[in-house]
Structures are given as structure tokens and as C-alpha cells.
Design a protein around this motif. Structure first.
Motif, PDB file in Angstrom:
ATOM      1  N   ARG A  22     -77.044 -43.094 -26.462  1.00 58.58           N
ATOM      2  CA  ARG A  22     -76.001 -43.732 -27.271  1.00 58.58           C
ATOM      3  C   ARG A  22     -75.132 -44.658 -26.406  1.00 58.58           C
ATOM      4  O   ARG A  22     -74.723 -45.733 -26.852  1.00 58.58           O
ATOM      5  CB  ARG A  22     -75.133 -42.666 -27.943  1.00 58.58           C
ATOM      6  CG  ARG A  22     -74.068 -43.231 -28.869  1.00 58.58           C
ATOM      7  CD  ARG A  22     -73.202 -42.117 -29.439  1.00 58.58           C
ATOM      8  NE  ARG A  22     -73.889 -41.378 -30.466  1.00 58.58           N
ATOM      9  CZ  ARG A  22     -73.873 -41.677 -31.760  1.00 58.58           C
ATOM     10  NH1 ARG A  22     -73.197 -42.742 -32.172  1.00 58.58           N
ATOM     11  NH2 ARG A  22     -74.513 -40.936 -32.635  1.00 58.58           N
ATOM     12  N   ALA A  23     -74.879 -44.245 -25.167  1.00 56.02           N
ATOM     13  CA  ALA A  23     -74.081 -45.080 -24.258  1.00 56.02           C
ATOM     14  C   ALA A  23     -74.823 -46.363 -23.908  1.00 56.02           C
ATOM     15  O   ALA A  23     -74.220 -47.445 -23.794  1.00 56.02           O
ATOM     16  CB  ALA A  23     -73.750 -44.296 -22.989  1.00 56.02           C
ATOM     17  N   ARG A  39     -81.371 -38.034 -22.905  1.00 61.51           N
ATOM     18  CA  ARG A  39     -80.402 -37.268 -23.709  1.00 61.51           C
ATOM     19  C   ARG A  39     -79.660 -38.184 -24.673  1.00 61.51           C
ATOM     20  O   ARG A  39     -79.415 -39.347 -24.383  1.00 61.51           O
ATOM     21  CB  ARG A  39     -79.408 -36.558 -22.795  1.00 61.51           C
ATOM     22  CG  ARG A  39     -80.003 -35.372 -22.060  1.00 61.51           C
ATOM     23  CD  ARG A  39     -78.969 -34.691 -21.203  1.00 61.51           C
ATOM     24  NE  ARG A  39     -79.519 -33.520 -20.546  1.00 61.51           N
ATOM     25  CZ  ARG A  39     -78.870 -32.796 -19.644  1.00 61.51           C
ATOM     26  NH1 ARG A  39     -77.655 -33.155 -19.277  1.00 61.51           N
ATOM     27  NH2 ARG A  39     -79.434 -31.740 -19.093  1.00 61.51           N
ATOM     28  N   GLU A  40     -79.291 -37.629 -25.812  1.00 62.68           N
ATOM     29  CA  GLU A  40     -78.672 -38.414 -26.877  1.00 62.68           C
ATOM     30  C   GLU A  40     -77.386 -39.098 -26.413  1.00 62.68           C
ATOM     31  O   GLU A  40     -77.163 -40.279 -26.707  1.00 62.68           O
ATOM     32  CB  GLU A  40     -78.380 -37.509 -28.083  1.00 62.68           C
ATOM     33  CG  GLU A  40     -77.670 -38.204 -29.238  1.00 62.68           C
ATOM     34  CD  GLU A  40     -78.476 -39.355 -29.830  1.00 62.68           C
ATOM     35  OE1 GLU A  40     -77.860 -40.289 -30.375  1.00 62.68           O
ATOM     36  OE2 GLU A  40     -79.720 -39.331 -29.746  1.00 62.68           O
ATOM     37  N   LYS A  41     -76.549 -38.383 -25.694  1.00 60.81           N
ATOM     38  CA  LYS A  41     -75.282 -38.964 -25.236  1.00 60.81           C
ATOM     39  C   LYS A  41     -75.537 -40.167 -24.334  1.00 60.81           C
ATOM     40  O   LYS A  41     -74.866 -41.203 -24.450  1.00 60.81           O
ATOM     41  CB  LYS A  41     -74.475 -37.898 -24.486  1.00 60.81           C
ATOM     42  CG  LYS A  41     -73.091 -38.372 -24.044  1.00 60.81           C
ATOM     43  CD  LYS A  41     -72.317 -37.239 -23.379  1.00 60.81           C
ATOM     44  CE  LYS A  41     -70.936 -37.711 -22.941  1.00 60.81           C
ATOM     45  NZ  LYS A  41     -70.165 -36.616 -22.274  1.00 60.81           N
ATOM     46  N   GLN A  42     -76.524 -40.057 -23.451  1.00 60.37           N
ATOM     47  CA  GLN A  42     -76.849 -41.147 -22.536  1.00 60.37           C
ATOM     48  C   GLN A  42     -77.462 -42.317 -23.296  1.00 60.37           C
ATOM     49  O   GLN A  42     -77.130 -43.481 -23.032  1.00 60.37           O
ATOM     50  CB  GLN A  42     -77.814 -40.638 -21.468  1.00 60.37           C
ATOM     51  CG  GLN A  42     -78.071 -41.609 -20.339  1.00 60.37           C
ATOM     52  CD  GLN A  42     -78.978 -41.026 -19.269  1.00 60.37           C
ATOM     53  OE1 GLN A  42     -79.648 -40.021 -19.486  1.00 60.37           O
ATOM     54  NE2 GLN A  42     -79.018 -41.649 -18.113  1.00 60.37           N
TER      55      GLN A  42
END
Length: 205
Positions: free
Chosen positions: A71-72, A66-69
């Protein structure tokens, strides 16, 4: 656990590359993109388009994180000392699902995530069911005793399409792997060219 939003075959078609090097990839038969307009001549990508494509390819390779993961993970790689692209690859390869896949305990990185989630894997003697679990050099990853004779495991060990990289030590008789060291980009046996430097440029805009 990150949920896959599209089939791995669709990811291959969208990228236009056989990113896992699988013999059954549809790209081996059809190099053009999916959909009714897939065979149209493609326009030249902008710099942004090239960077986005590199990011989507790397993200897709590790199970369509997932994008949020993702990016982190990049943010952490950027904070660490040293080369950010190498740090990014090192963090991605330190994921438990990536190591289970690299060790040839399962045939695909998607299968690795499900395999771990179903409780078939121990890390340092303790059952771990989180695919994104961060392993450290020296960690011992083992298939649980009741799971060692599963068909998916026996099939994966016999796969000739990929080898176990040097930074993972594996005993397939005991179904045990040791994460020897954190790799850099040059150490990872990607079937296609990965460009983490473009991912850094994408997030640094």
C-alpha cells in the motif's frame, strides 16, 4: 524483510495462473483451485473481486509483499507525476530483489530476497542486505566475489525459461548488472497479464 506466508505453489493455485512462468508450477497440471471444493464451478467475480485478484496477483508476483508495504508503494506511485499504473510497476521493478531476479542471478524472486538478506550482493560497491532497497538508474548490482560460484547462481544463469529485459544490462561472466532505466508496464516480461490499473481502482475506492 517481508516473510512469505505461503508457498509460491499455493500462490499459483490460488490465482489459477502460472504467474512466474515456471515449468514446475502445479497450475500446469491442475487448472482448478486448491482444496476439496477447488473443482466446483466458479461464480462470476464482482468488480471488487476482480480488482482484489489483480492486486493479490501483482503483490504475490514480487514475493508476496506485505499489504502495508504494498500500500505504501502504491501511495508513492500515486504521488509521482505521470501514469500511476506505470509508476507502480516502475517502483516494484526498482526493488533490489526484483533486479537480482531479472538479471538471472537467482531462479526465483523469493530466492533473490534470501540471497540479498544473506549478504551476497553489492550495490555500487557496498554490501546491501535489504531486498526492498530502491535502486536508481545507473546503479551497479554485483554478486560478491565469494558468492559467484554458488550453485544457485550458476543454475539460474542457465535457465532458458526467461530472458533478461532490456532495462537491465548484465555481464554474466563478471556477475554484474546495471539498472539502465525505470521500466513501464509494456517493458516488463510478465508471463501472465498484469493489470496495475485495477490495483489503482482497488486502492481508489
Amino acid at each position: 524483510m517481508s516473510k512469505r506466508q505461503s508457498s509460491k505453489h499455493k500462490i499459483d493455485r490460488r490465482m489459477g495462473e502460472n504467474i512466474w512462468g515456471r515449468p514446475k508450477s502445479p497450475v500446469n497440471r491442475r487448472e482448478y483451485g486448491p482444496g476439496q471444493h477447488g473443482q466446483r464451478r466458479k461464480g462470476k467475480l464482482s468488480d471488487f473481486g476482480v480488482q482484489l485478484r489483480a492486486k493479490q496477483k501483482l503483490k504475490g508476483y514480487y514475493g508476496d509483499i506485505r499489504e502495508k508495504q504494498f500500500r505504501a508503494i502504491f501511495a508513492e506511485a500515486n504521488r509521482l507525476k505521470g501514469d500511476t499504473p506505470d509508476n507502480l510497476i516502475g517502483l516494484l521493478e526498482s526493488r533490489l530483489d526484483a533486479i537480482v531476479y531479472r538479471a538471472k542471478f537467482v531462479p526465483t524472486v523469493f530466492a533473490a530476497r534470501q540471497f540479498i538478506n544473506h549478504g551476497h550482493v553489492n550495490v555500487n560497491g557496498r554490501r546491501t542486505n535489504i531486498g526492498s532497497y530502491r535502486c536508481r538508474p545507473g546503479d551497479v548490482i554485483e554478486i560478491r566475489e565469494k558468492s559467484k560460484q554458488l550453485g544457485i547462481v550458476l543454475e539460474a544463469v542457465q535457465l532458458a525459461e526467461r530472458d533478461v529485459p532490456e532495462y537491465i544490462e548484465v555481464d554474466h561472466n563478471k556477475m554484474v548488472a546495471t539498472y539502465a532505466r525505470v521500466p513501464g508496464l509494456a517493458d516488463v516480461p510478465y508471463p501472465v497479464v498484469m493489470e496495475p490499473n485495477l490495483v489503482v481502482e482497488f486502492y481508489s475506492r
